[in-house]
Design a protein around this motif. Structure first.
Motif, PDB file in Angstrom:
ATOM      1  N   THR A   1       0.820  -1.198   0.000  1.00  0.00           N
ATOM      2  CA  THR A   1       0.000   0.000   0.000  1.00  0.00           C
ATOM      3  C   THR A   1       0.860   1.256   0.000  1.00  0.00           C
ATOM      4  OG1 THR A   1      -1.684  -1.183   1.269  1.00  0.00           O
ATOM      5  CG2 THR A   1      -1.858   1.212   1.196  1.00  0.00           C
ATOM      6  N   LEU A   2       0.533   2.205  -0.904  1.00  0.00           N
ATOM      7  CA  LEU A   2       1.256   3.468  -0.961  1.00  0.00           C
ATOM      8  C   LEU A   2       0.698   4.479   0.038  1.00  0.00           C
ATOM      9  CD1 LEU A   2       1.717   3.952  -4.814  1.00  0.00           C
ATOM     10  CD2 LEU A   2       3.509   3.524  -3.128  1.00  0.00           C
ATOM     11  N   ASP A   3      -0.622   4.541   0.172  1.00  0.00           N
ATOM     12  CA  ASP A   3      -1.281   5.507   1.057  1.00  0.00           C
ATOM     13  C   ASP A   3      -1.290   4.969   2.491  1.00  0.00           C
ATOM     14  OD1 ASP A   3      -2.831   7.340   2.378  1.00  0.00           O
ATOM     15  OD2 ASP A   3      -4.426   7.393   0.869  1.00  0.00           O
ATOM     16  N   LYS A   4      -0.401   5.478   3.319  1.00  0.00           N
ATOM     17  CA  LYS A   4      -0.258   4.963   4.684  1.00  0.00           C
ATOM     18  C   LYS A   4      -1.411   5.392   5.590  1.00  0.00           C
ATOM     19  CE  LYS A   4       3.584   2.964   3.647  1.00  0.00           C
ATOM     20  NZ  LYS A   4       3.629   1.500   3.486  1.00  0.00           N
ATOM     21  N   SER A   5      -2.303   6.276   5.111  1.00  0.00           N
ATOM     22  CA  SER A   5      -3.467   6.657   5.904  1.00  0.00           C
ATOM     23  C   SER A   5      -4.567   5.600   5.834  1.00  0.00           C
ATOM     24  CB  SER A   5      -4.018   8.001   5.417  1.00  0.00           C
ATOM     25  OG  SER A   5      -4.560   7.893   4.113  1.00  0.00           O
ATOM     26  N   LYS A   6      -4.427   4.653   4.886  1.00  0.00           N
ATOM     27  CA  LYS A   6      -5.407   3.577   4.747  1.00  0.00           C
ATOM     28  C   LYS A   6      -4.874   2.304   5.395  1.00  0.00           C
ATOM     29  CE  LYS A   6      -7.241   5.397   0.396  1.00  0.00           C
ATOM     30  NZ  LYS A   6      -7.513   5.111  -1.030  1.00  0.00           N
ATOM     31  N   VAL A   7      -5.732   1.310   5.525  1.00  0.00           N
ATOM     32  CA  VAL A   7      -5.300   0.013   6.046  1.00  0.00           C
ATOM     33  C   VAL A   7      -4.206  -0.526   5.140  1.00  0.00           C
ATOM     34  CG1 VAL A   7      -5.986  -2.364   6.523  1.00  0.00           C
ATOM     35  CG2 VAL A   7      -7.554  -0.486   7.045  1.00  0.00           C
ATOM     36  N   GLU A   8      -3.069  -0.846   5.730  1.00  0.00           N
ATOM     37  CA  GLU A   8      -1.940  -1.306   4.919  1.00  0.00           C
ATOM     38  C   GLU A   8      -2.183  -2.730   4.430  1.00  0.00           C
ATOM     39  OE1 GLU A   8       2.032  -0.561   6.188  1.00  0.00           O
ATOM     40  OE2 GLU A   8       1.477   1.229   7.312  1.00  0.00           O
ATOM     41  N   LYS A   9      -1.975  -2.914   3.127  1.00  0.00           N
ATOM     42  CA  LYS A   9      -2.214  -4.209   2.511  1.00  0.00           C
ATOM     43  C   LYS A   9      -1.000  -4.651   1.704  1.00  0.00           C
ATOM     44  CE  LYS A   9      -7.272  -3.886   1.977  1.00  0.00           C
ATOM     45  NZ  LYS A   9      -7.617  -5.212   2.533  1.00  0.00           N
ATOM     46  N   VAL A  10      -0.958  -5.934   1.435  1.00  0.00           N
ATOM     47  CA  VAL A  10       0.029  -6.498   0.519  1.00  0.00           C
ATOM     48  C   VAL A  10      -0.742  -7.151  -0.625  1.00  0.00           C
ATOM     49  CG1 VAL A  10       1.877  -6.839   2.183  1.00  0.00           C
ATOM     50  CG2 VAL A  10       0.117  -8.590   1.934  1.00  0.00           C
ATOM     51  N   ALA A  11      -0.098  -7.252  -1.771  1.00  0.00           N
ATOM     52  CA  ALA A  11      -0.768  -7.821  -2.935  1.00  0.00           C
ATOM     53  C   ALA A  11       0.222  -8.568  -3.807  1.00  0.00           C
ATOM     54  CB  ALA A  11      -1.457  -6.723  -3.741  1.00  0.00           C
ATOM     55  N   ARG A  12      -0.318  -9.461  -4.595  1.00  0.00           N
ATOM     56  CA  ARG A  12       0.488 -10.206  -5.564  1.00  0.00           C
ATOM     57  C   ARG A  12      -0.325 -10.357  -6.839  1.00  0.00           C
ATOM     58  NH1 ARG A  12       4.261 -15.305  -3.827  1.00  0.00           N
ATOM     59  NH2 ARG A  12       5.609 -15.343  -5.676  1.00  0.00           N
ATOM     60  N   SER A  13       0.308 -10.120  -7.962  1.00  0.00           N
ATOM     61  CA  SER A  13      -0.377 -10.095  -9.243  1.00  0.00           C
ATOM     62  C   SER A  13       0.292 -11.063 -10.202  1.00  0.00           C
ATOM     63  CB  SER A  13      -0.344  -8.664  -9.805  1.00  0.00           C
ATOM     64  OG  SER A  13      -0.991  -8.573 -11.044  1.00  0.00           O
ATOM     65  N   LEU A  14      -0.410 -12.134 -10.530  1.00  0.00           N
ATOM     66  CA  LEU A  14       0.121 -13.177 -11.410  1.00  0.00           C
ATOM     67  C   LEU A  14      -0.662 -13.162 -12.717  1.00  0.00           C
ATOM     68  CD1 LEU A  14       2.064 -15.714 -11.520  1.00  0.00           C
ATOM     69  CD2 LEU A  14       0.047 -17.056 -10.942  1.00  0.00           C
ATOM     70  N   CYS A  15       0.026 -12.947 -13.838  1.00  0.00           N
ATOM     71  CA  CYS A  15      -0.642 -12.867 -15.141  1.00  0.00           C
ATOM     72  C   CYS A  15       0.007 -13.817 -16.136  1.00  0.00           C
ATOM     73  CB  CYS A  15      -0.591 -11.447 -15.690  1.00  0.00           C
ATOM     74  SG  CYS A  15      -1.524 -10.232 -14.731  1.00  0.00           S
ATOM     75  N   GLN A  16      -0.822 -14.354 -17.017  1.00  0.00           N
ATOM     76  CA  GLN A  16      -0.333 -15.279 -18.036  1.00  0.00           C
ATOM     77  C   GLN A  16      -1.017 -14.994 -19.366  1.00  0.00           C
ATOM     78  OE1 GLN A  16      -0.883 -19.975 -18.686  1.00  0.00           O
ATOM     79  NE2 GLN A  16       0.381 -19.491 -16.907  1.00  0.00           N
ATOM     80  N   VAL A  17      -0.228 -14.935 -20.444  1.00  0.00           N
ATOM     81  CA  VAL A  17      -0.769 -14.750 -21.785  1.00  0.00           C
ATOM     82  C   VAL A  17      -1.223 -16.102 -22.322  1.00  0.00           C
ATOM     83  CG1 VAL A  17      -0.263 -14.036 -24.161  1.00  0.00           C
ATOM     84  CG2 VAL A  17       0.751 -12.793 -22.234  1.00  0.00           C
TER      85      VAL A  17
END
Length: 347
Positions: free
Chosen positions: A110-126
């Motif tokens: 998360t970039l905005d530290k005023s919000k609930v901090e989150k982590v994410a993962r993005s998996l893409c396949q062609v």
């Protein structure tokens, strides 16, 4: 791990029919709720849609999965799509381990530290003319649970469909470029581009210009050049060449672009031992239609030949709307396909 072993750990295999003969399955928490939202055949190019969501109702803050599909109508690389999804959701990219242009894996925080901090993962396949993306996110507070579920899912993904992994053959063009007495270069590029000029006539130097869109105001342009010669003696010398090249391009296209700003520069990855190369990214103002454009340049030398690749494409410093993102995606994919072709030829 077998499905039975996973079951003993509280996991079960989830199967999704995404449409267009794309069937996907993976291991998720046994109490997960699956919500189908759309089918891939409903997406008209250029377009995108969220196809399904998977989550445990009481634990969405630990792990939530969104399955999306992009259909740009042109060859579209997975790394750019993977990172775009993170940026759209307000994540800064904290790591990436893209296996290739057709399989990408990026992480974000998360970039905005005023919000609930989150982590994410993005998996893409062609998969031919469509890009399937699994976007996972959870609260940073539960990062251990998130990592466990993410790793379990990613290690258990199966596709059982008619759409093979990789770019659709009708979205890729191939061109043979002569390099004097060296082996010819087999160049791949998106079929969305046309050959505007080709001065590779057997000897060196040679130049090639690829163009996406109209000649007077193209969406993207890629220029490839090769000439005989040794590598410049230092990084500073390569930087100087890049400055002159970009300056000349802007002078020749003064009616289109102005006010170049160097955004990034650094050593080029993927070169062989002893070879030198640098890459650069500039932002310039567009004088027709407003907005900005991105210029990317790579300069490198190997085996007595100097190579340069210059790309200009639409660019927005903020998160792009879908249509603008698809325009930029064509240029980025073309640039990376060309670079992949040259580096594969060399090494």
């Amino acid at each position: 791990m077998t499905d039975q072993e996973a079951k003993e750990l509280g996991y079960a295999r989830v199967s999704l029919d995404l449409g267009r003969n794309i069937k996907l399955s993976f291991l998720a928490k046994a109490k997960s709720l699956t919500t189908p939202l759309a089918k891939a055949e409903a997406i008209e190019a250029p377009g995108r849609a969220v196809l399904a969501k998977v989550f445990v109702p009481d634990d969405r803050d630990q792990f939530e999965l969104t399955v999306s599909a992009f259909r740009p109508g042109l060859a579209a690389e997975a790394p750019a799509v993977s990172e775009q999804l993170l940026m759209e959701q307000g994540y800064g990219i904290s790591g990436a381990s893209h296996a290739s242009l057709i399989l990408a894996d990026a992480e974000g925080q998360t970039l905005d530290k005023s919000k609930v901090e989150k982590v994410a993962r993005s998996l893409c396949q062609v998969r031919q003319d469509i890009v399937i993306c699994l976007f996972m996110q959870g609260d940073t507070e539960y990062h251990t649970e998130f990592a466990e579920q993410t790793n379990m899912l990613m290690q258990s993904i199966r596709y059982d469909d008619a759409a093979e992994e990789g770019f659709s053959s009708d979205q890729i063009e191939r061109l043979t470029l002569a390099l004097g007495d060296k082996n010819p270069l087999q160049l791949e590029y998106p079929s969305a581009f046309s050959v505007a000029s080709n001065a590779f006539d057997g000897g060196l130097p040679g130049t090639l210009q690829l163009q996406q869109g109209s000649a007077d105001n193209p969406l993207s342009v890629i220029m490839i050049a090769a000439s005989a010669g040794a590598a410049p003696p230092s990084a500073e010398a390569i930087d100087s060449v890049a400055d002159r090249m970009v300056g000349q391009w802007l002078e020749e296209n003064a009616e289109l672009f102005a006010n170049p700003v160097l955004a990034t520069k650094g050593d080029l990855a993927g070169l062989g031992s002893g070879d030198q190369g640098r890459s650069y990214a500039y932002i310039v103002d567009k004088l027709k239609g407003g907005g900005q454009a991105q210029i990317r340049v790579s300069l490198f030398a190997s085996g007595g030949i100097r190579y340069s690749v210059l790309m200009v494409t639409h660019y927005s410093p903020h998160v792009d709307e879908t249509e603008q993102f698809f325009v930029r995606l064509g240029g980025v994919t073309g640039y990376d396909l060309v670079m992949q072709s040259i580096l594969s030829h060399l090494y």
